[in-house]
Write a protein that holds these residues in place. Structure first.
Motif, PDB file in Angstrom:
ATOM      1  N   UNK A  13      14.407  -0.880  18.772  1.00 23.38           N
ATOM      2  CA  UNK A  13      13.816  -1.465  19.974  1.00 23.38           C
ATOM      3  C   UNK A  13      14.915  -1.980  20.900  1.00 23.38           C
ATOM      4  N   UNK A  14      14.604  -2.028  22.157  1.00 25.25           N
ATOM      5  CA  UNK A  14      15.541  -2.595  23.126  1.00 25.25           C
ATOM      6  C   UNK A  14      15.926  -4.003  22.696  1.00 25.25           C
ATOM      7  N   UNK A  15      17.222  -4.293  22.788  1.00 23.77           N
ATOM      8  CA  UNK A  15      17.728  -5.575  22.343  1.00 23.77           C
ATOM      9  C   UNK A  15      18.220  -5.563  20.907  1.00 23.77           C
ATOM     10  N   UNK A  16      17.906  -4.508  20.184  1.00 27.38           N
ATOM     11  CA  UNK A  16      18.311  -4.405  18.799  1.00 27.38           C
ATOM     12  C   UNK A  16      19.721  -3.872  18.629  1.00 27.38           C
ATOM     13  N   UNK A  17      20.088  -3.633  17.373  1.00 21.95           N
ATOM     14  CA  UNK A  17      21.446  -3.204  17.032  1.00 21.95           C
ATOM     15  C   UNK A  17      21.430  -2.013  16.097  1.00 21.95           C
ATOM     16  N   UNK A  18      22.487  -1.232  16.177  1.00 24.30           N
ATOM     17  CA  UNK A  18      22.743  -0.140  15.252  1.00 24.30           C
ATOM     18  C   UNK A  18      24.244  -0.055  15.029  1.00 24.30           C
ATOM     19  N   UNK A  19      24.625   0.463  13.868  1.00 26.40           N
ATOM     20  CA  UNK A  19      26.032   0.727  13.619  1.00 26.40           C
ATOM     21  C   UNK A  19      26.211   2.192  13.247  1.00 26.40           C
ATOM     22  N   UNK A  20      27.013   2.872  14.019  1.00 21.82           N
ATOM     23  CA  UNK A  20      27.336   4.257  13.736  1.00 21.82           C
ATOM     24  C   UNK A  20      28.635   4.336  12.946  1.00 21.82           C
ATOM     25  N   UNK A  21      28.698   5.326  12.067  1.00 25.91           N
ATOM     26  CA  UNK A  21      29.910   5.575  11.297  1.00 25.91           C
ATOM     27  C   UNK A  21      30.338   7.018  11.507  1.00 25.91           C
ATOM     28  N   UNK A  22      31.626   7.240  11.390  1.00 24.66           N
ATOM     29  CA  UNK A  22      32.164   8.593  11.497  1.00 24.66           C
ATOM     30  C   UNK A  22      33.270   8.729  10.470  1.00 24.66           C
ATOM     31  N   UNK A  23      33.029   9.545   9.456  1.00 22.98           N
ATOM     32  CA  UNK A  23      34.002   9.748   8.392  1.00 22.98           C
ATOM     33  C   UNK A  23      34.786  11.024   8.655  1.00 22.98           C
ATOM     34  N   UNK A  24      36.095  10.903   8.603  1.00 23.06           N
ATOM     35  CA  UNK A  24      36.973  12.047   8.843  1.00 23.06           C
ATOM     36  C   UNK A  24      37.543  12.543   7.522  1.00 23.06           C
ATOM     37  N   UNK A  25      37.708  13.862   7.431  1.00 18.10           N
ATOM     38  CA  UNK A  25      38.336  14.465   6.259  1.00 18.10           C
ATOM     39  C   UNK A  25      39.209  15.624   6.724  1.00 18.10           C
ATOM     40  N   UNK A  26      40.035  16.117   5.815  1.00 21.73           N
ATOM     41  CA  UNK A  26      40.951  17.194   6.182  1.00 21.73           C
ATOM     42  C   UNK A  26      42.312  16.626   6.553  1.00 21.73           C
ATOM     43  N   UNK A  27      42.857  17.102   7.657  1.00 16.18           N
ATOM     44  CA  UNK A  27      44.195  16.699   8.088  1.00 16.18           C
ATOM     45  C   UNK A  27      44.164  15.362   8.819  1.00 16.18           C
ATOM     46  N   UNK A  28      43.700  14.349   8.121  1.00 19.13           N
ATOM     47  CA  UNK A  28      43.519  13.039   8.751  1.00 19.13           C
ATOM     48  C   UNK A  28      44.839  12.379   9.122  1.00 19.13           C
ATOM     49  N   UNK A  29      45.921  12.821   8.495  1.00 21.61           N
ATOM     50  CA  UNK A  29      47.220  12.240   8.805  1.00 21.61           C
ATOM     51  C   UNK A  29      47.630  12.539  10.243  1.00 21.61           C
ATOM     52  N   UNK A  30      46.988  13.552  10.835  1.00 27.78           N
ATOM     53  CA  UNK A  30      47.347  13.942  12.197  1.00 27.78           C
ATOM     54  C   UNK A  30      46.598  13.167  13.274  1.00 27.78           C
ATOM     55  N   UNK A  31      45.652  12.323  12.877  1.00 31.09           N
ATOM     56  CA  UNK A  31      44.820  11.630  13.863  1.00 31.09           C
ATOM     57  C   UNK A  31      45.639  10.626  14.651  1.00 31.09           C
ATOM     58  N   UNK A  32      45.563  10.717  15.978  1.00 31.99           N
ATOM     59  CA  UNK A  32      46.203   9.745  16.853  1.00 31.99           C
ATOM     60  C   UNK A  32      45.179   8.735  17.373  1.00 31.99           C
ATOM     61  N   UNK A  33      43.997   9.212  17.674  1.00 32.36           N
ATOM     62  CA  UNK A  33      42.947   8.334  18.176  1.00 32.36           C
ATOM     63  C   UNK A  33      41.584   8.911  17.828  1.00 32.36           C
ATOM     64  N   UNK A  34      40.602   8.040  17.775  1.00 31.24           N
ATOM     65  CA  UNK A  34      39.214   8.460  17.567  1.00 31.24           C
ATOM     66  C   UNK A  34      38.373   7.872  18.683  1.00 31.24           C
ATOM     67  N   UNK A  35      37.340   8.593  19.030  1.00 29.22           N
ATOM     68  CA  UNK A  35      36.498   8.125  20.113  1.00 29.22           C
ATOM     69  C   UNK A  35      35.032   8.377  19.856  1.00 29.22           C
TER      70      UNK A  35
END
Length: 128
Positions: A13-35
């Protein structure tokens, strides 16, 4: 290659909250930024928030500043988007994205073209 899996979307509902997650796998050592980006029906994909993987610098769209918080857990290769005070206009498919490119200024973090890998998206529905 980096694989991304989002979770946490749903109906709120409007006014409520949610939390999104994003799990990365693979060549994660190469990550500079996430968006996080979002796309509503009939509209272009737009920037929501981003975080530099090392150092934790954060960037937000004006429309979500003060309501959304991006964070990351380097040990789990996971980023999060805590969304509070949700509005009907926040309703969209939310995508996480990562880049291995070095981004030299905040404007680059906001560009769709700066990101190399994308998740499949998760629907956020906000009822009024």
């Amino acid at each position: 290659q980096v694989q991304l899996v989002e979770s946490g979307g749903g109906l709120v509902q409007a006014g409520g909250s949610l939390r999104l997650s994003c799990a990365a796998s693979g060549r994660t050592f190469s990550i500079y930024a996430m968006g996080w980006f979002r796309q509503a029906p009939g509209k272009e994909r737009e920037f929501v928030a981003a975080i530099r993987w090392s150092g934790g610098n954060t960037y937000y769209a004006e429309s979500v500043k003060g309501r959304f918080t991006i964070s990351r857990d380097n040990a789990k290769n996971t980023e999060y988007l805590q969304m509070n005070s949700l509005k009907p206009e926040d309703m969209a498919v939310y995508f996480c994205a990562v880049t291995a490119k070095i981004l030299y200024s905040g404007s680059y973090y906001r560009r769709v073209g700066s990101y190399d890998y994308w998740g499949q998206g998760t629907q956020v529905t906000v009822s009024s």
